[in-house]
Design a protein around this motif. Structure first.
Motif, PDB file in Angstrom:
ATOM      1  N   ARG A 103     -19.980   8.070  -7.400  1.00 24.06           N
ATOM      2  CA  ARG A 103     -18.548   8.309  -7.481  1.00 24.06           C
ATOM      3  C   ARG A 103     -17.807   7.046  -7.053  1.00 24.06           C
ATOM      4  O   ARG A 103     -18.411   6.113  -6.526  1.00 24.06           O
ATOM      5  CB  ARG A 103     -18.160   9.453  -6.536  1.00 24.06           C
ATOM      6  N   PHE A 104     -16.499   7.014  -7.250  1.00 21.22           N
ATOM      7  CA  PHE A 104     -15.713   5.922  -6.687  1.00 21.22           C
ATOM      8  C   PHE A 104     -14.446   6.491  -6.063  1.00 21.22           C
ATOM      9  O   PHE A 104     -13.958   7.561  -6.443  1.00 21.22           O
ATOM     10  CB  PHE A 104     -15.393   4.837  -7.731  1.00 21.22           C
ATOM     11  N   GLY A 105     -13.961   5.777  -5.061  1.00 21.70           N
ATOM     12  CA  GLY A 105     -12.767   6.221  -4.357  1.00 21.70           C
ATOM     13  C   GLY A 105     -11.818   5.067  -4.133  1.00 21.70           C
ATOM     14  O   GLY A 105     -12.218   3.897  -4.134  1.00 21.70           O
ATOM     15  N   LEU A 106     -10.557   5.383  -3.948  1.00 21.22           N
ATOM     16  CA  LEU A 106      -9.524   4.394  -3.689  1.00 21.22           C
ATOM     17  C   LEU A 106      -8.891   4.666  -2.335  1.00 21.22           C
ATOM     18  O   LEU A 106      -8.512   5.797  -2.035  1.00 21.22           O
ATOM     19  CB  LEU A 106      -8.436   4.428  -4.769  1.00 21.22           C
ATOM     20  N   ILE A 107      -8.787   3.616  -1.525  1.00 25.95           N
ATOM     21  CA  ILE A 107      -8.102   3.707  -0.239  1.00 25.95           C
ATOM     22  C   ILE A 107      -7.015   2.651  -0.257  1.00 25.95           C
ATOM     23  O   ILE A 107      -7.298   1.454  -0.274  1.00 25.95           O
ATOM     24  CB  ILE A 107      -9.062   3.475   0.939  1.00 25.95           C
ATOM     25  N   HIS A 108      -5.751   3.118  -0.279  1.00 23.49           N
ATOM     26  CA  HIS A 108      -4.656   2.153  -0.406  1.00 23.49           C
ATOM     27  C   HIS A 108      -3.611   2.352   0.682  1.00 23.49           C
ATOM     28  O   HIS A 108      -2.598   3.010   0.464  1.00 23.49           O
ATOM     29  CB  HIS A 108      -4.004   2.200  -1.785  1.00 23.49           C
ATOM     30  N   PRO A 109      -3.865   1.757   1.852  1.00 24.34           N
ATOM     31  CA  PRO A 109      -2.912   1.874   2.960  1.00 24.34           C
ATOM     32  C   PRO A 109      -1.613   1.121   2.717  1.00 24.34           C
ATOM     33  O   PRO A 109      -0.619   1.370   3.394  1.00 24.34           O
ATOM     34  CB  PRO A 109      -3.681   1.268   4.146  1.00 24.34           C
ATOM     35  N   ILE A 110      -1.618   0.177   1.775  1.00 24.75           N
ATOM     36  CA  ILE A 110      -0.425  -0.617   1.507  1.00 24.75           C
ATOM     37  C   ILE A 110       0.406   0.003   0.384  1.00 24.75           C
ATOM     38  O   ILE A 110       1.570   0.349   0.570  1.00 24.75           O
ATOM     39  CB  ILE A 110      -0.795  -2.068   1.134  1.00 24.75           C
ATOM     40  N   SER A 111      -0.217   0.184  -0.787  1.00 25.98           N
ATOM     41  CA  SER A 111       0.544   0.666  -1.943  1.00 25.98           C
ATOM     42  C   SER A 111       0.834   2.153  -1.889  1.00 25.98           C
ATOM     43  O   SER A 111       1.761   2.635  -2.535  1.00 25.98           O
ATOM     44  CB  SER A 111      -0.218   0.339  -3.238  1.00 25.98           C
ATOM     45  N   CYS A 112       0.037   2.889  -1.144  1.00 24.42           N
ATOM     46  CA  CYS A 112       0.233   4.349  -1.072  1.00 24.42           C
ATOM     47  C   CYS A 112      -0.155   4.802   0.329  1.00 24.42           C
ATOM     48  O   CYS A 112      -1.261   5.277   0.556  1.00 24.42           O
ATOM     49  CB  CYS A 112      -0.620   5.057  -2.124  1.00 24.42           C
ATOM     50  N   GLN A 113       0.743   4.644   1.275  1.00 26.93           N
ATOM     51  CA  GLN A 113       0.427   4.933   2.669  1.00 26.93           C
ATOM     52  C   GLN A 113      -0.022   6.383   2.877  1.00 26.93           C
ATOM     53  O   GLN A 113       0.529   7.300   2.275  1.00 26.93           O
ATOM     54  CB  GLN A 113       1.638   4.653   3.553  1.00 26.93           C
ATOM     55  N   PHE A 114      -1.043   6.541   3.727  1.00 24.29           N
ATOM     56  CA  PHE A 114      -1.561   7.877   4.020  1.00 24.29           C
ATOM     57  C   PHE A 114      -1.265   8.304   5.445  1.00 24.29           C
ATOM     58  O   PHE A 114      -1.905   9.192   5.981  1.00 24.29           O
ATOM     59  CB  PHE A 114      -3.070   7.935   3.756  1.00 24.29           C
ATOM     60  N   CYS A 115      -0.293   7.631   6.069  1.00 24.22           N
ATOM     61  CA  CYS A 115       0.013   7.915   7.480  1.00 24.22           C
ATOM     62  C   CYS A 115       0.423   9.375   7.716  1.00 24.22           C
ATOM     63  O   CYS A 115       0.172   9.928   8.783  1.00 24.22           O
ATOM     64  CB  CYS A 115       1.117   6.986   7.974  1.00 24.22           C
TER      65      CYS A 115
END
Length: 335
Positions: free
Chosen positions: A247-259
């Motif tokens: 599988r693949f996953g995306l972690i984007h704290p900059i473009s799509c904050q998950f805070c």
């Protein structure tokens, strides 16, 4: 009896602990350490085996049931198997994982599994040996790939490969990592570069590369993919291509904050609690390990001060950060 819930002022529940067991590392990755390296903590400054287990036990009484061991490089600790086994024996821990650079996994993958480790995250930013030596400042790619194979053979519940995507460094290899999932039962996670511990907080923009690019590659190659749900409630958005084992996953704290959905607390190798990765604010928990009431009060104090978001994406030249960024580099926090 209702389970204990640690919440902050924004009503986020915290049930996930990321615990650094050492700030030492066998690599010097460009995005994790400065070029001239870091002065590592003396051994007496690091939490001992029993202090680590006591730390986790206290957090379990506060509602934590997921624990990740980080570094530095956690496999540099000679007592790492004892640490894993001790935490595994705490009945409240339902998920025990580790992030590693993979260099020692050929030797330790099976012993870690036998000691009770459930899942592994392995850092791998390139498949090119020359580029790997450059990114890690001297690492051996073949050693990591052998470690990945040993981890697969050890039958962990899940194996993830962490790929920090950096403009001009490895962004041209996204296609290769996507292809890797067709034959390997792993999850490749593309992670946006984060500006942690930099003197020049503006500099991160030169290295930043949005991870959404992977969808363009899938379309170019005519690879069809679908969104999938995976165990846990981490920040990744996960997908699987038709016909792929992995599988693949995306972690984007900059473009799509998950805070807004942050459920994690971080403890550094010297025992300081950081409620947020980015900010300087931290509380030393080490003196309170044997006094649970004081320990609980300090954790609540940290949660009361936890900000709503990390503000990493602000235009720092034109906008003023609400707080002071951390002095620690990523390797000193544990990611």
């Amino acid at each position: 009896m209702k389970p204990y819930r640690m919440t902050d002022m924004y009503q986020r529940t915290h049930d996930y602990l990321r615990l650094s067991v050492t700030d030492k590392c066998s690599l010097r990755c460009t995005y994790c350490m400065p070029e001239d390296g870091l002065a590592f903590f003396p051994d007496h400054c690091l939490l001992s085996t029993q202090e680590i287990i006591a730390m986790v036990d206290n957090f379990c009484q506060l509602g934590v049931d997921k624990v990740r061991l980080t570094g530095g490089e956690p496999l540099m600790r000679k007592d790492i198997l004892e640490i894993v086994e001790g935490i595994h024996q705490l009945s409240a821990v339902k998920d025990l994982s580790m992030t590693t650079n993979g260099l020692a996994l050929k030797r330790l993958a099976q012993p870690l599994r036998d000691a009770g480790l459930h899942r592994l995250n392995i850092s791998l930013d390139t498949f090119d040996q020359k580029r790997y030596r450059m990114v890690t400042r001297g690492g051996n790619l073949k050693q990591v790939l052998a470690g990945i194979e040993a981890a697969i053979a050890a039958n962990f519940d899940e194996i993830k490969l962490n790929v920090v995507v950096i403009q001009g460094q490895n962004d041209q290899e996204l296609r290769d990592f996507l292809s890797y999932t067709f034959e390997h039962d792993v999850t490749v996670r593309f992670i946006e570069y984060m500006p942690i511990g930099q003197a020049n907080q503006k500099k991160w923009q030169d290295a930043y590369k949005g991870v959404e690019r992977v969808f363009d590659i899938c379309h170019q190659e005519e690879w069809t993919y679908r969104a999938i749900e995976m165990k846990g409630n981490g920040p990744a958005k996960n997908f699987q291509m038709d016909g792929a084992k992995g599988r693949f996953g995306l972690i984007h704290p900059i473009s799509c904050q998950f805070c807004a959905a942050c459920n994690r607390l971080r403890v550094t190798a010297d025992g300081y609690l950081k409620a947020c990765l980015f900010w300087e604010d931290e509380i030393n928990l080490r003196p309170y390990l044997t006094d649970f009431q004081l320990f609980e009060n300090k954790v609540k104090e940290a949660l009361a001060r936890k900000p709503e978001n990390h503000e990493m994406a602000l235009d720092i030249e034109e906008s003023k950060l609400s707080e002071k960024p951390t002095w620690r580099h990523m390797s000193q926090i544990g990611g």
